[in-house]
Write an enzyme that holds these catalytic residues in place. Sequence first.
Site, mmCIF file in Angstrom:
data_model
loop_
_atom_site.group_PDB
_atom_site.id
_atom_site.type_symbol
_atom_site.label_atom_id
_atom_site.label_comp_id
_atom_site.label_asym_id
_atom_site.label_seq_id
_atom_site.Cartn_x
_atom_site.Cartn_y
_atom_site.Cartn_z
ATOM 1 N N GLY A 179 28.567 34.137 145.447
ATOM 2 C CA GLY A 179 27.757 33.035 145.194
ATOM 3 C C GLY A 179 28.884 31.757 144.766
ATOM 4 O O GLY A 179 28.409 30.482 144.742
ATOM 5 N N LYS A 180 30.103 32.102 144.392
ATOM 6 C CA LYS A 180 31.201 31.289 144.158
ATOM 7 C C LYS A 180 30.385 30.215 142.987
ATOM 8 O O LYS A 180 30.969 29.002 143.053
ATOM 9 C CB LYS A 180 31.740 30.593 145.293
ATOM 10 C CG LYS A 180 32.139 31.469 146.269
ATOM 11 C CD LYS A 180 32.854 30.611 147.521
ATOM 12 C CE LYS A 180 33.629 31.563 148.396
ATOM 13 N NZ LYS A 180 32.652 32.299 149.166
ATOM 14 N N ARG A 181 29.795 30.611 142.049
ATOM 15 C CA ARG A 181 29.273 29.899 141.026
ATOM 16 C C ARG A 181 30.264 29.518 139.975
ATOM 17 O O ARG A 181 31.312 30.300 139.900
ATOM 18 C CB ARG A 181 28.219 30.482 140.149
ATOM 19 C CG ARG A 181 26.977 31.196 141.114
ATOM 20 C CD ARG A 181 26.173 30.131 141.695
ATOM 21 N NE ARG A 181 24.975 30.572 142.179
ATOM 22 C CZ ARG A 181 24.562 30.595 143.361
ATOM 23 N NH1 ARG A 181 25.224 30.329 144.342
ATOM 24 N NH2 ARG A 181 23.167 31.407 143.685
#
Lengths: 307, 307
Positions: free
Chosen positions: A110-112
């Site tokens: 998700g590369k949050r």
Amino acid sequence: MTGARAAFADRLAALVEERRSQIVLGLDPDPSKLWVAPASAVVGPGEAPAIVAALVESHCRRAIAAAGSACVAVKPQLACFERLGAPGWSALAAVVRAAQEAGLLVIADGKRGDVPVTARAYAQALVGETPTPFGTIPGLGVDAFTANPLLGRDALEPFTEAARAAGAGCFVLVRTSNPGAAEIQDEPGDDPLHVRLARLVDGVGADHTGESGLSSIGAVTGATRPDLLKRLRQLMPAAVFLLPGVGAQGGSVEDLAPAFEPHPAAGLIAASRSIVDAHEQRGGDPARAAQEAAEELRAAAWQHATS
Amino acid sequence: MTGARAAFADRLAALVEERRSQIVLGLDPDPSKLWVAPASAVVGPGEAPAIVAALVESHCRRAIAAAGSACVAVKPQLACFERLGAPGWSALAAVVRAAQEAGLLVIADGKRGDVPVTARAYAQALVGETPTPFGTIPGLGVDAFTANPLLGRDALEPFTEAARAAGAGCFVLVRTSNPGAAEIQDEPGDDPLHVRLARLVDGVGADHTGESGLSSIGAVTGATRPDLLKRLRQLMPAAVFLLPGVGAQGGSVEDLAPAFEPHPAAGLIAASRSIVDAHEQRGGDPARAAQEAAEELRAAAWQHATS
């Protein structure tokens, strides 16, 4: 969920040795390229999200059943589920369970990245739980997740602390695999951002090192720039490298030796289209093509990683 | 959805003048601090997500009803909805509709960023639609969203192109408001990352400029470092600055003059806790306290922006 599992790095190290695999099956389901779906169909207004989400879930389950035995983990791409709305999120949760029941680790991609208070909320969604007056609401319960470090150390720590509490791992973006990464991540030339991010990952990950010698705080380092891997390995000797870009994006297994130097589990090769869409090149049944492509990649990676 | 709306920058400029407000109401609902909820309650296993999501939706609707008239937009924090699972995503969609029906713009705060193919999927979820064999699945339909530029120009363009097609805006992180931002974004000293990101935003945003002279490609520039705003404004003369950090994080309206130089709508002040939790300081009814806090902030910002 919390405390019951061993550290991610050690669970990963054991599973890589057991399965003799460093392959991570990327699940980026495209509703117009599912293994099981009509070319077109008419449904009532508002019915498409639930139907498509169910087909996406089925597609992912089939991909796991076909290629999972050659892999150590799956990496669902959160964007591909979010675009289906609430039914997509339910499908994502079901796919996470299905992969774990198949003995695979799950890396939520998700590369949050956000300010600390919000990073805590994302961590609750991924590996923790959310306290409410009606009891706690569990998150996805994944084994690891990707995170974006642009906001700095204080914004990473809620992720790494939540990961530790859950026996989970966190893969921090250091050098991504897309062509445009260079303009931001490789500049300025004398002190490039990817070097500063590597130092950050090494620093944050230092006290997350398990019995395997690997840290549960890993790094995303694109396989499309193998020339950078040697330096990145020097800067992050204990980090597990998650390596996207092999296959469809042009990276090759032969060039990834520095990733595997510390340990066979110190490099994970993420492949999605080159496995799930393998029938487009190979012909025949999608499941069989995926199984063959995954097994070939597994054998090649294992040979290079342990030679 | 697509093509029907005017450019975001022009819709924003008109609405700011009409409402005499640059205030963006941040919606970061914490299930243990809702306006309407018991201190504790017992429910059956698995029932909490739907119940809490319904209460979160109600809470956000009440906050919009109370404070919305002093605001030009709302900014839902996606993490706070995602942690409630699929019911949380449904609540998010409902809150987006409720805000738009109240005449407010919606800025989805998800700070997404990924390789181009995945950025396209996120853009479909936010402002576009996803083609499937069963018809297209609409995304959230928000008016604007935040994006993380770490992956570079090719990874931003799917966002900016999807925004253009939908008459939406994209706010790119340039200098965030958290203390840890300095280590990554302000280094190296002679060519700091926030300057390079500002140049990127200015370049990408150049052909997104509307009749107002403002670009639909904006920048997130924390109000906690007002000393940087003058330089950032020089680097990005047409960008709308989304300014978090006023209030709870210590920023103050008086220091934000460079943001508003080009146009009254060239700066947007994002405030969440200082409005929604205002009753904690002011006492009394949460809705009334929020209304008062929002109106005071609106009046102060309007005065400074137009003086």
